[in-house]
Motif scaffolding. Structure first.
Motif, PDB file in Angstrom:
ATOM      1  N   GLN A 153       0.797  -1.239   0.000  1.00  0.00           N
ATOM      2  CA  GLN A 153       0.000   0.000   0.000  1.00  0.00           C
ATOM      3  C   GLN A 153       0.827   1.286   0.000  1.00  0.00           C
ATOM      4  O   GLN A 153       0.476   2.240  -0.685  1.00  0.00           O
ATOM      5  N   ASP A 233       4.188   0.465   4.389  1.00  0.00           N
ATOM      6  CA  ASP A 233       2.975   0.026   5.072  1.00  0.00           C
ATOM      7  C   ASP A 233       2.371  -1.031   4.170  1.00  0.00           C
ATOM      8  O   ASP A 233       1.891  -0.727   3.075  1.00  0.00           O
ATOM      9  N   GLU A 276       5.055  -1.359   8.542  1.00  0.00           N
ATOM     10  CA  GLU A 276       3.739  -1.292   9.194  1.00  0.00           C
ATOM     11  C   GLU A 276       2.845  -2.431   8.685  1.00  0.00           C
ATOM     12  O   GLU A 276       2.863  -2.752   7.495  1.00  0.00           O
ATOM     13  N   ASP A 277       2.096  -3.023   9.575  1.00  0.00           N
ATOM     14  CA  ASP A 277       1.136  -4.080   9.253  1.00  0.00           C
ATOM     15  C   ASP A 277       1.644  -5.107   8.236  1.00  0.00           C
ATOM     16  O   ASP A 277       1.024  -5.324   7.181  1.00  0.00           O
ATOM     17  N   ASP A 303      -0.857  -1.136  12.984  1.00  0.00           N
ATOM     18  CA  ASP A 303      -1.919  -0.162  12.708  1.00  0.00           C
ATOM     19  C   ASP A 303      -3.268  -0.894  12.857  1.00  0.00           C
ATOM     20  O   ASP A 303      -3.906  -0.817  13.909  1.00  0.00           O
ATOM     21  N   LYS A 328      -4.078   6.640  15.592  1.00  0.00           N
ATOM     22  CA  LYS A 328      -5.073   7.398  14.827  1.00  0.00           C
ATOM     23  C   LYS A 328      -6.220   7.638  15.790  1.00  0.00           C
ATOM     24  O   LYS A 328      -7.011   6.727  16.045  1.00  0.00           O
ATOM     25  N   LYS A 379       2.915  10.707  10.914  1.00  0.00           N
ATOM     26  CA  LYS A 379       2.712  10.186   9.562  1.00  0.00           C
ATOM     27  C   LYS A 379       1.606  11.019   8.927  1.00  0.00           C
ATOM     28  O   LYS A 379       0.449  10.924   9.331  1.00  0.00           O
TER      29      LYS A 379
HETATM   30 ZN    ZN Z   1      -1.547   1.497   7.909  1.00  0.00          ZN
END
Ligand code: ZN
Ligand code: PGA
Length: 417
Positions: A153, A233, A276-277, A303, A328, A379
């Motif tokens: 992603q 990510d 990430e993830d 995340d 987040k 981020k």
């Molecule tokens: Zn993410």
């Protein structure tokens, strides 16, 4: 004291409807709006009840706002606790997480306004002097690119050697610009298109994306004279089909074991400092194995795994899954819960990364949250008005702090050891 409240529908950067809340105090005013994700974790709070923004608005007017009148906005915990109480569910499914976070952030802004201090000081105290390093999305793929770009992603840049926020942002912009020149060469059909987060959207493979990004970073790093790291990510929940990780573009599927080896290989080959993830949102075990083997040289970030949820983070800490967490605030619905996740993270050696959403607002609030929470990383993309609003605010905050301002040294210390 909260004397009046207002709510309205506005649009986010993706043109989707979101809510904006206004808080009027006896001696102050604050306003905030909720961002929205595209690759949402399944453990996030419910965004709108029944997916209905109008229902969220009428519920707020009828049964939330009246109950918040008279509360002291300077006691954030009290307002946030009242929101949870009024909602009465585990995941804000009655009043909507979007309304909750907009109310929570508007309250904090109103209180800071009444106290005549910047929001970051209201959140983190008047002694705050550390600024977060900006982590930016340079090349986009996965769900954010309709599956036509690389399967991963996000391909990210992290200028962890920068001495001040201005040069850190400049480095990210230079990398973004340099990558553009290389993409033109690599993909003849590349039109210069950018995705929701301002990352370049090209039909290239994961390998090409990483080659191009590494090369750009090397160039810019030697020009700027400080270290710049790269990361990804993988948003692996979006690749997971219940059995395997499906890489559509590459035309391969990977079992969890193969995924582990694949990710380790990428970290090794490209010297990634941030992942990430890398696994789907329930696989704490694989997160723990990866962290155990490469956690000393790379941030392994949860995340969708944690969704800013203190109890999911507690489980992660117990199992040794990850060494960093995406924060987040909209994933959990209140600033107080997000703060709780940050404190739990920091006291267990996890790096908190305060993050935007792919559909964000023009508000700069996130910059104050990152600074106020003492996060070593923010981020928030590289380009785009709604990203830049937050990044430029960091420059203003640095100016406001004056000579005592410094970049949060816990990040370079971690990455250099
Ligand atoms: Zn993410
Ligand atoms: P989202 O993606 O905001 O679309 O959920 C961002 C991310 O996965 O970090």
């Amino acid at each position: 004291t909260i004397e009046d409240l207002g709510i309205r529908k506005i649009f986010n950067s993706r043109g989707e409807e979101t809510v904006e809340v206004e808080v009027y105090l006896t001696d102050g005013y604050g306003r905030a709006a909720a961002p929205a994700g595209a690759s949402r974790g399944s453990h996030e709070v419910v965004y709108f009840p029944n997916n209905d923004v109008d229902l969220a608005i009428s519920t707020f007017e009828k049964s939330v706002a009246p109950d918040l009148m008279g509360l002291d906005a300077s006691i954030q915990g009290e307002v946030d606790a009242r929101l949870e109480e009024i909602d009465g569910t585990e995941n804000f499914s009655r009043i909507g997480g979007a309304v909750a976070i907009a109310m929570s952030m508007a309250t904090a802004r109103a209180a800071a306004n009444a106290l005549e201090i910047p929001l970051y000081q209201h959140l983190g105290g008047t002694n705050i002097r550390d600024l977060p390093y900006p982590l930016g999305n340079v090349i986009g793929g996965g769900k954010h690119s309709r599956g036509l770009g690389p399967d991963i992603q996000e391909f990210l840049v992290l200028p962890y050697g920068a001495q001040d926020i201005y040069s850190a942002l400049k480095a990210n912009i230079e990398v973004h610009r340099t990558v553009f020149r290389e993409l033109v060469k690599a993909d003849p059909s590349f039109t210069g298109g950018r995705n929701d987060e301002g990352a370049w959207s090209a039909r290239i493979s994961t390998g090409t994306a990483l080659e191009i990004l590494s090369k750009a970073v090397k160039e810019v790093s030697s020009k700027m004279g400080f270290e710049i790291g790269i990361g990804v990510d993988m948003a692996a929940s979006t690749l997971w089909n219940g059995e395997k990780y499906v890489y559509t573009n590459e035309g391969v599927s990977r079992t969890p074991k193969e995924q582990l080896e694949f990710v380790k290989g990428l970290i090794e080959k490209y010297g990634l400092v941030y992942v990430e993830d890398p696994f789907y949102e329930e696989d704490f075990q694989s997160f723990a194995e990866l962290t155990d083997s490469v956690g000393d040289r790379c941030l392994i970030v949860g995340d969708d795994l944690f969704t800013t949820n203190p109890s999911r983070l507690s489980r992660g800490i117990k199992e040794g899954a990850a060494n960093a967490i995406i924060i987040k605030p909209d994933q959990i619905g209140t600033l107080s819960r997000a703060w709780e996740a940050v404190r739990l993270a920091v006291s267990n050696g996890y790096i908190p990364v305060v993050s935007h959403r792919s559909g964000d607002t023009e508000y700069e609030t996130l910059a104050h949250i990152a600074v106020g929470f003492g996060a070593p990383i923010i981020k928030s993309g590289v380009l785009g008005g709604e990203r830049m609003a937050k990044l430029n605010e960091l420059i203003r905050i640095q100016d406001y702090m004056g000579k005592v301002a410094r970049m949060n040294q816990s990040l370079p210390q971690r990455l250099r050891r």
